[in-house]
Design an enzyme around this catalytic site. Structure first.
Site, PDB file in Angstrom:
ATOM      1  N   ARG A 120       0.844  -1.203   0.000  1.00  0.00           N
ATOM      2  CA  ARG A 120       0.000   0.000   0.000  1.00  0.00           C
ATOM      3  C   ARG A 120       0.866   1.235   0.000  1.00  0.00           C
ATOM      4  O   ARG A 120       1.028   1.910   1.009  1.00  0.00           O
ATOM      5  CB  ARG A 120      -0.897  -0.049   1.196  1.00  0.00           C
ATOM      6  CG  ARG A 120      -1.757  -1.260   1.063  1.00  0.00           C
ATOM      7  CD  ARG A 120      -3.019  -1.047   1.717  1.00  0.00           C
ATOM      8  NE  ARG A 120      -4.033  -1.652   0.908  1.00  0.00           N
ATOM      9  CZ  ARG A 120      -5.235  -1.882   1.337  1.00  0.00           C
ATOM     10  NH1 ARG A 120      -5.575  -1.543   2.528  1.00  0.00           N
ATOM     11  NH2 ARG A 120      -6.099  -2.435   0.543  1.00  0.00           N
ATOM     12  N   GLN A 125      -0.732   2.367  -6.110  1.00  0.00           N
ATOM     13  CA  GLN A 125      -2.180   2.537  -5.997  1.00  0.00           C
ATOM     14  C   GLN A 125      -2.939   2.115  -7.249  1.00  0.00           C
ATOM     15  O   GLN A 125      -3.988   1.488  -7.162  1.00  0.00           O
ATOM     16  CB  GLN A 125      -2.501   3.999  -5.686  1.00  0.00           C
ATOM     17  CG  GLN A 125      -3.084   4.147  -4.310  1.00  0.00           C
ATOM     18  CD  GLN A 125      -3.160   5.595  -3.864  1.00  0.00           C
ATOM     19  OE1 GLN A 125      -2.712   6.504  -4.571  1.00  0.00           O
ATOM     20  NE2 GLN A 125      -3.715   5.819  -2.708  1.00  0.00           N
ATOM     21  N   ASP A 128      -3.564  -1.758  -7.627  1.00  0.00           N
ATOM     22  CA  ASP A 128      -4.097  -2.442  -6.457  1.00  0.00           C
ATOM     23  C   ASP A 128      -5.458  -3.098  -6.757  1.00  0.00           C
ATOM     24  O   ASP A 128      -6.495  -2.437  -6.762  1.00  0.00           O
ATOM     25  CB  ASP A 128      -4.216  -1.402  -5.331  1.00  0.00           C
ATOM     26  CG  ASP A 128      -4.689  -2.003  -4.029  1.00  0.00           C
ATOM     27  OD1 ASP A 128      -5.001  -3.203  -4.004  1.00  0.00           O
ATOM     28  OD2 ASP A 128      -4.754  -1.269  -3.041  1.00  0.00           O
ATOM     29  N   SER A 131      -8.247  -2.809  -3.931  1.00  0.00           N
ATOM     30  CA  SER A 131      -9.005  -1.552  -3.922  1.00  0.00           C
ATOM     31  C   SER A 131      -9.996  -1.497  -5.071  1.00  0.00           C
ATOM     32  O   SER A 131     -11.153  -1.130  -4.883  1.00  0.00           O
ATOM     33  CB  SER A 131      -8.074  -0.348  -4.042  1.00  0.00           C
ATOM     34  OG  SER A 131      -7.308  -0.222  -2.893  1.00  0.00           O
ATOM     35  N   TYR A 228      -4.111  -0.668   7.368  1.00  0.00           N
ATOM     36  CA  TYR A 228      -4.856  -1.814   7.883  1.00  0.00           C
ATOM     37  C   TYR A 228      -5.120  -1.724   9.378  1.00  0.00           C
ATOM     38  O   TYR A 228      -4.329  -1.160  10.126  1.00  0.00           O
ATOM     39  CB  TYR A 228      -4.083  -3.103   7.592  1.00  0.00           C
ATOM     40  CG  TYR A 228      -4.069  -3.499   6.146  1.00  0.00           C
ATOM     41  CD1 TYR A 228      -5.248  -3.825   5.497  1.00  0.00           C
ATOM     42  CD2 TYR A 228      -2.879  -3.557   5.438  1.00  0.00           C
ATOM     43  CE1 TYR A 228      -5.242  -4.206   4.171  1.00  0.00           C
ATOM     44  CE2 TYR A 228      -2.864  -3.941   4.106  1.00  0.00           C
ATOM     45  CZ  TYR A 228      -4.050  -4.268   3.472  1.00  0.00           C
ATOM     46  OH  TYR A 228      -4.038  -4.645   2.169  1.00  0.00           O
TER      47      TYR A 228
END
Ligand code: NAD
Length: 374
Positions: A120, A125, A128, A131, A228
């Protein structure tokens, strides 16, 4: 460099490429071979792939000579016979639950890369898959919850009287939870939400929803490591249970999304709390596959308890196959293009790169990822 796109196994609707990413790979100088029928369940025809510049063929045709193999879910290693040694196998390989298959990839000499272990960090990004797929799942959870609810979401003032707005409570405000809040707001519901990470309070407010937080015991300050959450103390859990008990009885729809990496999903709603809800209420448990946030959830099934419908949502992104494929396919393209070496005309993965270290599972016939070898 030839890139193979596999047709997924029965039950998987998504496809690891879309015509747009095929064109982009071709523009990088790669050849793309798509297994016939790969896009069918995501409303992409073989002809669409062909006009984007892909060659269509059987599993054996597409694997032959491919340096990269793209998939949504990890294929059975037996089904990859004929793949070149050293080829990259890239997808959502579910390493912890499919250890035998990972050993199989190593045995076949494939270099397996698990996209769900993408770190992360800002640079990653756009790569991912957790996500991109959770965002769609958060949206779909609200739509499914609304469909199962025997009342309307928005307030309606009609000549026949007023319909009151639905009250929606979102538990767990990560990627899926934020999209669930936004979707429920768009549908006109009164939305509240909770999380253990204090950073989410402002995000909830910025979406126009009401934060419901444990105040007397400290939660996780800020984002938490890598974004997290961790397991909370018994003291926090008790305070949270009391807070939920007083709030949940007044809610019509509850969407739960709480997850803790590497642990079973935290239990947030007890049978007693379900019994306190109004009959006809709906709970959508997005953590069902990880054991569920709700007592009595059955993954992949809808059950009734005390007059409340509990939807054990499993892999909701699959039910939005076209959009889910597009986002997943772009995650794969963003990853490969970031490591593409123009001179060599192929991706080059440096040993010491943070992304490579996190997602590489097998290399030179061995399982090499620390999370699997320790
Ligand atoms: P997740 O799927 O791991 O968990 C969902 C949510 O449940 C989280 O917000 C978590 O805090 C919450 N939760 C856990 N235990 C709980 C409990 N007992 N009670 C209530 N809530 C609980 O989370 P996620 O969707 O992966 O996102 C987590 C964070 O990481 C977000 O802030 C997100 O923006 C961030 N993120 C960053 C990147 C990046 O920088 N590349 C990528 C993805 C997500």
């Amino acid at each position: 460099m030839k890139i193979a796109v596999l047709k997924e196994a029965e039950g998987e609707t998504r496809c690891a490429a879309i015509p747009e990413t095929v064109k982009k790979f071709v523009a990088l100088g790669a050849g793309v071979a798509v297994e016939r029928g790969a896009g069918e369940a995501a409303s992409i025809s073989d002809a669409d792939f062909e006009s984007a510049g892909a060659k269509l063929g059987s599993r054996a045709d597409v694997l032959k000579g491919a340096g990269v193999i793209l998939a949504i879910a990890g294929p059975n290693p037996q089904s990859l016979k004929g793949a070149d040694k050293g080829a990259l196998l890239i997808g959502g390989l579910d390493p912890l639950r499919r250890r035998d298959a990972i050993d199989g990839y190593a045995g076949a000499g494939l270099e397996a890369l698990a996209m769900e272990w993408m770190p992360r960090i800002t640079r990653a990004q756009s790569m991912d898959i957790l996500s991109s797929q959770s965002n769609l799942a958060g949206y779909k959870a609200v739509v499914d919850g609304a469909a199962a609810y025997g009342r309307a979401f928005p307030m309606m003032m009609t000549a026949a009287g007023t319909v009151s707005p639905a009250k929606v409570f979102v538990m767990g405000v990560g990627v899926a939870g934020l999209q669930a809040i936004a979707t429920a707001k768009r549908l006109g519901a009164q939305v509240s939400a909770t999380d253990v990470r204090s950073a989410t309070k402002e995000q909830i407010l910025s979406l126009g929803a009401k934060p419901i937080f444990v105040e007397n015991v400290a939660g996780i300050e800020g984002e938490g490591s890598g974004g997290y959450a961790t397991e909370m103390s018994p003291e926090y859990q008790k305070a949270q249970a009391e807070l939920v008990s007083s709030h949940i009885a007044k809610q019509d729809i509850v969407i739960t999304t709480a997850l803790i990496p590497g642990r079973p999903a935290p239990r947030l709603i007890s049978d007693q709390q379900i019994a306190s809800m109004r009959p006809g209420s709906v709970i959508v448990d997005l953590a069902a596959e990880a054991g569920g946030n709700v007592e009595g959830t059955v993954s992949g099934q809808t059950v009734q308890k005390h007059g409340v419908t509990i939807i054990g949502a499993s892999n909701l992104a699959r039910s939005l196959a076209a959009d889910a494929s597009a986002l997943f396919a772009r995650n794969l393209y963003n990853f490969l293009s970031a490591f593409w070496d123009k001179e060599q005309g192929r991706p080059v993965l440096p040993e010491d790169d943070e992304i490579v270290k996190a997602i590489r599972l097998t290399q030179d016939g061995k399982v090499v990822n620390e999370r699997l070898t320790q």
